[in-house]
Structure formats: C-alpha cells, structure tokens
Design a protein around this motif. Structure first.
Motif, PDB file in Angstrom:
ATOM      1  N   VAL A  43     -43.955  12.142  -2.224  1.00 34.00           N
ATOM      2  CA  VAL A  43     -44.989  11.123  -2.005  1.00 34.00           C
ATOM      3  C   VAL A  43     -44.322   9.780  -1.705  1.00 34.00           C
ATOM      4  CG1 VAL A  43     -46.997   9.957  -3.008  1.00 34.00           C
ATOM      5  CG2 VAL A  43     -46.585  12.384  -3.519  1.00 34.00           C
ATOM      6  N   ARG A  44     -43.271   9.458  -2.459  1.00 33.60           N
ATOM      7  CA  ARG A  44     -42.569   8.186  -2.210  1.00 33.60           C
ATOM      8  C   ARG A  44     -41.947   8.178  -0.804  1.00 33.60           C
ATOM      9  NH1 ARG A  44     -39.013   6.350  -6.826  1.00 33.60           N
ATOM     10  NH2 ARG A  44     -40.894   5.203  -7.355  1.00 33.60           N
ATOM     11  N   THR A  59     -52.563   0.705  -2.431  1.00 26.02           N
ATOM     12  CA  THR A  59     -53.736   0.888  -3.281  1.00 26.02           C
ATOM     13  C   THR A  59     -53.441   2.133  -4.113  1.00 26.02           C
ATOM     14  OG1 THR A  59     -55.242  -0.033  -1.623  1.00 26.02           O
ATOM     15  CG2 THR A  59     -56.222   1.421  -3.261  1.00 26.02           C
ATOM     16  N   VAL A  60     -53.877   2.129  -5.369  1.00 22.81           N
ATOM     17  CA  VAL A  60     -53.698   3.324  -6.209  1.00 22.81           C
ATOM     18  C   VAL A  60     -55.063   3.969  -6.408  1.00 22.81           C
ATOM     19  CG1 VAL A  60     -53.152   4.091  -8.564  1.00 22.81           C
ATOM     20  CG2 VAL A  60     -51.621   2.499  -7.378  1.00 22.81           C
ATOM     21  N   ALA A  61     -55.112   5.307  -6.359  1.00 22.59           N
ATOM     22  CA  ALA A  61     -56.355   6.007  -6.687  1.00 22.59           C
ATOM     23  C   ALA A  61     -56.105   6.890  -7.902  1.00 22.59           C
ATOM     24  CB  ALA A  61     -56.830   6.853  -5.512  1.00 22.59           C
ATOM     25  N   TYR A  62     -56.865   6.639  -8.961  1.00 17.75           N
ATOM     26  CA  TYR A  62     -56.794   7.503 -10.143  1.00 17.75           C
ATOM     27  C   TYR A  62     -57.846   8.586  -9.987  1.00 17.75           C
ATOM     28  CZ  TYR A  62     -57.804   9.293 -14.766  1.00 17.75           C
ATOM     29  OH  TYR A  62     -58.042  10.139 -15.820  1.00 17.75           O
ATOM     30  N   GLU A  63     -57.385   9.820  -9.861  1.00 16.09           N
ATOM     31  CA  GLU A  63     -58.300  10.951  -9.685  1.00 16.09           C
ATOM     32  C   GLU A  63     -57.947  12.052 -10.678  1.00 16.09           C
ATOM     33  OE1 GLU A  63     -60.087  10.903  -5.452  1.00 16.09           O
ATOM     34  OE2 GLU A  63     -58.266  12.079  -5.389  1.00 16.09           O
ATOM     35  N   PRO A  64     -58.634  12.087 -11.823  1.00 16.31           N
ATOM     36  CA  PRO A  64     -58.366  13.175 -12.757  1.00 16.31           C
ATOM     37  C   PRO A  64     -58.657  14.509 -12.073  1.00 16.31           C
ATOM     38  CG  PRO A  64     -60.228  11.808 -13.518  1.00 16.31           C
ATOM     39  CD  PRO A  64     -59.724  11.197 -12.252  1.00 16.31           C
ATOM     40  N   VAL A  65     -57.706  15.425 -12.104  1.00 10.43           N
ATOM     41  CA  VAL A  65     -57.834  16.666 -11.327  1.00 10.43           C
ATOM     42  C   VAL A  65     -59.107  17.427 -11.718  1.00 10.43           C
ATOM     43  CG1 VAL A  65     -56.699  18.858 -10.791  1.00 10.43           C
ATOM     44  CG2 VAL A  65     -55.316  16.798 -11.101  1.00 10.43           C
ATOM     45  N   TRP A  66     -59.414  17.399 -13.007  1.00 17.36           N
ATOM     46  CA  TRP A  66     -60.556  18.164 -13.526  1.00 17.36           C
ATOM     47  C   TRP A  66     -61.905  17.556 -13.132  1.00 17.36           C
ATOM     48  CZ3 TRP A  66     -63.350  15.100 -16.850  1.00 17.36           C
ATOM     49  CH2 TRP A  66     -62.658  13.989 -17.360  1.00 17.36           C
ATOM     50  N   ALA A  67     -61.889  16.352 -12.577  1.00 19.38           N
ATOM     51  CA  ALA A  67     -63.147  15.699 -12.188  1.00 19.38           C
ATOM     52  C   ALA A  67     -63.420  15.842 -10.696  1.00 19.38           C
ATOM     53  CB  ALA A  67     -63.100  14.219 -12.556  1.00 19.38           C
ATOM     54  N   ILE A  68     -62.455  16.385  -9.952  1.00 22.67           N
ATOM     55  CA  ILE A  68     -62.605  16.475  -8.495  1.00 22.67           C
ATOM     56  C   ILE A  68     -63.470  17.669  -8.121  1.00 22.67           C
ATOM     57  CG2 ILE A  68     -61.375  16.863  -6.325  1.00 22.67           C
ATOM     58  CD1 ILE A  68     -59.026  15.287  -7.511  1.00 22.67           C
ATOM     59  N   GLY A  69     -64.592  17.370  -7.489  1.00 20.02           N
ATOM     60  CA  GLY A  69     -65.474  18.430  -6.988  1.00 20.02           C
ATOM     61  C   GLY A  69     -66.175  19.222  -8.070  1.00 20.02           C
ATOM     62  N   ILE A  94     -52.699   4.707   0.222  1.00 27.17           N
ATOM     63  CA  ILE A  94     -53.473   4.949  -0.999  1.00 27.17           C
ATOM     64  C   ILE A  94     -52.746   6.055  -1.744  1.00 27.17           C
ATOM     65  CG2 ILE A  94     -55.666   5.686  -2.000  1.00 27.17           C
ATOM     66  CD1 ILE A  94     -57.103   4.590   0.451  1.00 27.17           C
ATOM     67  N   ALA A  95     -52.105   5.715  -2.830  1.00 24.84           N
ATOM     68  CA  ALA A  95     -51.307   6.680  -3.596  1.00 24.84           C
ATOM     69  C   ALA A  95     -52.164   7.252  -4.726  1.00 24.84           C
ATOM     70  CB  ALA A  95     -50.075   5.992  -4.177  1.00 24.84           C
ATOM     71  N   CYS A  96     -52.271   8.593  -4.738  1.00 24.13           N
ATOM     72  CA  CYS A  96     -53.154   9.247  -5.714  1.00 24.13           C
ATOM     73  C   CYS A  96     -52.371   9.779  -6.917  1.00 24.13           C
ATOM     74  CB  CYS A  96     -53.874  10.429  -5.066  1.00 24.13           C
ATOM     75  SG  CYS A  96     -54.868   9.979  -3.651  1.00 24.13           S
ATOM     76  N   VAL A  97     -52.954   9.578  -8.077  1.00 22.07           N
ATOM     77  CA  VAL A  97     -52.392  10.111  -9.329  1.00 22.07           C
ATOM     78  C   VAL A  97     -53.538  10.656 -10.174  1.00 22.07           C
ATOM     79  CG1 VAL A  97     -50.381   8.568  -9.388  1.00 22.07           C
ATOM     80  CG2 VAL A  97     -52.553   7.794 -10.372  1.00 22.07           C
ATOM     81  N   GLY A  98     -53.200  11.498 -11.138  1.00 22.30           N
ATOM     82  CA  GLY A  98     -54.252  12.009 -12.024  1.00 22.30           C
ATOM     83  C   GLY A  98     -53.764  13.188 -12.832  1.00 22.30           C
ATOM     84  N   GLU A  99     -54.315  13.320 -14.013  1.00 18.24           N
ATOM     85  CA  GLU A  99     -53.882  14.380 -14.924  1.00 18.24           C
ATOM     86  C   GLU A  99     -54.777  15.610 -14.814  1.00 18.24           C
ATOM     87  OE1 GLU A  99     -55.820  11.963 -15.777  1.00 18.24           O
ATOM     88  OE2 GLU A  99     -57.360  12.786 -17.099  1.00 18.24           O
ATOM     89  N   THR A 100     -54.263  16.758 -15.262  1.00 21.39           N
ATOM     90  CA  THR A 100     -55.083  17.965 -15.361  1.00 21.39           C
ATOM     91  C   THR A 100     -55.857  17.917 -16.686  1.00 21.39           C
ATOM     92  OG1 THR A 100     -53.371  19.195 -16.517  1.00 21.39           O
ATOM     93  CG2 THR A 100     -53.358  19.352 -14.110  1.00 21.39           C
ATOM     94  N   GLU A 101     -56.782  18.834 -16.808  1.00 22.40           N
ATOM     95  CA  GLU A 101     -57.571  18.876 -18.045  1.00 22.40           C
ATOM     96  C   GLU A 101     -56.670  19.208 -19.245  1.00 22.40           C
ATOM     97  OE1 GLU A 101     -61.018  21.468 -17.966  1.00 22.40           O
ATOM     98  OE2 GLU A 101     -61.962  19.996 -19.300  1.00 22.40           O
ATOM     99  N   GLU A 102     -55.754  20.105 -19.001  1.00 22.62           N
ATOM    100  CA  GLU A 102     -54.833  20.516 -20.073  1.00 22.62           C
ATOM    101  C   GLU A 102     -54.026  19.312 -20.573  1.00 22.62           C
ATOM    102  OE1 GLU A 102     -52.108  23.347 -18.542  1.00 22.62           O
ATOM    103  OE2 GLU A 102     -51.912  24.420 -20.435  1.00 22.62           O
ATOM    104  N   HIS A 120     -52.430  13.256  -2.851  1.00 22.52           N
ATOM    105  CA  HIS A 120     -53.686  13.785  -3.395  1.00 22.52           C
ATOM    106  C   HIS A 120     -53.393  15.057  -4.186  1.00 22.52           C
ATOM    107  CE1 HIS A 120     -57.705  15.445  -3.670  1.00 22.52           C
ATOM    108  NE2 HIS A 120     -58.160  14.235  -3.370  1.00 22.52           N
ATOM    109  N   SER A 121     -54.130  15.287  -5.247  1.00 27.79           N
ATOM    110  CA  SER A 121     -53.833  16.446  -6.106  1.00 27.79           C
ATOM    111  C   SER A 121     -53.973  17.761  -5.350  1.00 27.79           C
ATOM    112  CB  SER A 121     -54.721  16.452  -7.348  1.00 27.79           C
ATOM    113  OG  SER A 121     -56.077  16.547  -6.968  1.00 27.79           O
ATOM    114  N   GLU A 122     -54.825  17.763  -4.299  1.00 26.16           N
ATOM    115  CA  GLU A 122     -54.940  19.000  -3.510  1.00 26.16           C
ATOM    116  C   GLU A 122     -53.670  19.246  -2.699  1.00 26.16           C
ATOM    117  OE1 GLU A 122     -58.685  17.958  -1.763  1.00 26.16           O
ATOM    118  OE2 GLU A 122     -59.660  18.278  -3.707  1.00 26.16           O
ATOM    119  N   ARG A 123     -53.006  18.191  -2.267  1.00 22.98           N
ATOM    120  CA  ARG A 123     -51.725  18.364  -1.565  1.00 22.98           C
ATOM    121  C   ARG A 123     -50.630  18.735  -2.569  1.00 22.98           C
ATOM    122  NH1 ARG A 123     -51.615  18.346   3.503  1.00 22.98           N
ATOM    123  NH2 ARG A 123     -49.383  18.584   3.223  1.00 22.98           N
ATOM    124  N   ARG A 124     -50.696  18.134  -3.744  1.00 19.90           N
ATOM    125  CA  ARG A 124     -49.698  18.482  -4.760  1.00 19.90           C
ATOM    126  C   ARG A 124     -49.846  19.965  -5.117  1.00 19.90           C
ATOM    127  NH1 ARG A 124     -47.526  13.666  -7.745  1.00 19.90           N
ATOM    128  NH2 ARG A 124     -48.559  11.808  -6.966  1.00 19.90           N
TER     129      ARG A 124
END
Ligand SMILES: O=C(CO)COP(=O)(O)O
Length: 253
Positions: free
Chosen positions: A107-108, A160-170, A122-130, A93-97
């Motif tokens: 993660v692997r 399972t893969v979870a796409y979570e753009p960091v800038w969209a979380i919360g 459930i493996a999480c990935v996602g980009e920052t806004e930048e 999860h991006s919060e753990r990263r």
C-alpha cells in the motif's frame, strides 16, 4: 475541523456505462450542495467517461500498480489513472488486502507512486471482527497506518484516511457512534505522531462500512469523522445524495 466533509462513493466492481446517468445526477446535485466535497471512484473502465460526464465532483480510482509502467499485464499505473482523469486513488481497501494479499508495504509503495504521479490518496485501514473482539482494534489499525502511509515532506496534504472495519463492510452492521469516535481519535493521534501535529491535524478521516442515508447523520457527527467512504449506497444517485445531504446538515465536528 475546518474542511468540508468529504463523501466518496466506491463503486467497487459495479457499473457499466449505464451507471453514468447516476454520476451525472450526483454531479448536478453537487452543484447545490457546496458545503460537501463529493467524489466517486468508479471501476477503471468508467473513469474517463465519468470525468467527462461529471465535471464538478472528484473522480478517482480504486487501486493502482506501484510501478510507473512495464510488463505488468492487467495492471494500471498511477500516471495512467491521472491521464484518464482521476484525481485520487483508494488504496489498501480490505477487499484488495483479502483478494490480492496486499500488505501494508504494498500500500505504501502504491501511495508513493500515486503521489509522484500527482494523485491524492485515500488509504484504507480497519480491523476484523476477531481482532475487535480480542480488544486489538486500535493497535491493528495503528500498525496498518504506520506501515502503509506514505512518508515525506508535504505528503500529508495529499492523504485522506478511511477507517473501514472489515466486519461492517456490506453487512448492514456498524460500530456504535462511541466506538467510531474512539477509533477516529486514536487514528488522529497516530497521524499527529507520524506527520507531526500541524500536518497530521489537517488529514480527513473518513468512516466506511454500511453507511446509508438513515445512519449517515449520526456516524458523521462522531468525533474526528471528516466524511464517509460509501459502497453499496453509492450505486444510485438517490441513496448517495441522501448521504451527501446528511453531511451538508451535520454540524462541524
Ligand atoms: O467498503 C466500503 C467502501 O469502500 C463500504 O462498503 P458498504 O458501504 O457497501 O458497506
């Protein structure tokens, strides 16, 4: 996609035993909403109790240590999670990263350990806004996938893969439905290359980041979206079930 949509609540660092009432209410409603696979990932301290209170839905954890056991004060192994009643674990999860400096290789290693212990991942990935603004969203996510997904025969069925753009979380902000669809199609391509087309095609790709009852239907209808990983809106049965109902009503995509 033939599989049922998968809606997972990530409670993050929220929840004392008072929250078990929410888990119970979610579990009771899930009995009627059989078109959707529902799961909760409470904090470690509530996994066992949630498993006992909620017998129909999936129960999982939000992290594990890569080692089987040993002198790692404060950490929890995958086998311990399994013993506590977890069936899966959210990893990367991006919060753990961000909070713990987790890298793709960490993660692997955790995913390998989780699968060896009999857990799904459930493996999480996602980009920052930048990264998105620089036009690098898809390449960043592809690199995360290639670096953090577990490898090996039969492993894809556990992932399972979870796409979570960091800038969209919360934040209450979400990508457009077109952007979600484009990213999920790009992830599907990487999965097909990584695991082979037959296995890659079966992996569900969840969207996460400010999913709420009122935007769930359109996000879940985007290309290659197989469900949602929900943070804030999973903390009450009312709002979480609003998302589960939207998933039950979403035509297959
Ligand atoms: O990080 C998330 C789920 O893992 C998403 O959190 P929010 O739904 O609160 O944006």
């Amino acid at each position: 996609m033939a599989e049922r949509p998968y809606i997972v609540g990530n409670w993050k660092m929220h929840g004392t035993r008072a929250m078990l009432a929410e888990a119970r209410a979610i579990d009771r409603a899930a009995e009627r909403l059989i078109k959707v696979e529902v799961a909760l990932a409470p904090p470690f301290t509530l996994i066992h109790a949630t498993r006992k209170e909620a017998t129909l839905i999936g129960v999982g954890a939000q992290d594990c240590h890569p080692a089987d056991g040993g002198a790692h004060t404060g950490d929890v192994s995958a086998a311990m999670l399994k013993d506590a009643g977890a069936g899966f674990v959210i990893l990367g999860h991006s919060e753990r990263r961000a909070d713990h400096g987790e890298k793709d290789a960490d993660v692997r290693a955790k995913a390998d350990s989780a699968i060896a212990a009999g857990l799904n991942v459930i493996a999480c990935v996602g980009e920052t806004e930048e990264q998105r603004d620089a036009g690098k969203a898809e390449s960043v996510v592809a690199k995360q996938l290639k670096g953090s997904l577990p490898e090996g025969e039969g492993v894809a069925a556990k992932v399972t893969v979870a796409y979570e753009p960091v800038w969209a979380i919360g934040t209450g902000r979400t990508p457009t439905v077109e952007d979600v669809g484009a990213m999920h199609c790009s992830i599907r391509k990487v999965l097909n290359e990584f695991y082979g087309e037959e296995a890659g095609a079966t992996i569900r790709i969840l969207y996460g980041g400010s999913v709420k009852p009122d935007n769930a239907a359109e996000l879940l209808a985007a290309d290659e979206v197989g469900g949602a990983l929900v943070g804030g809106a999973s903390l009450t049965a009312d709002s979480f079930l609003g998302i589960v109902v939207a998933a039950a009503e979403t035509p297959e995509n």
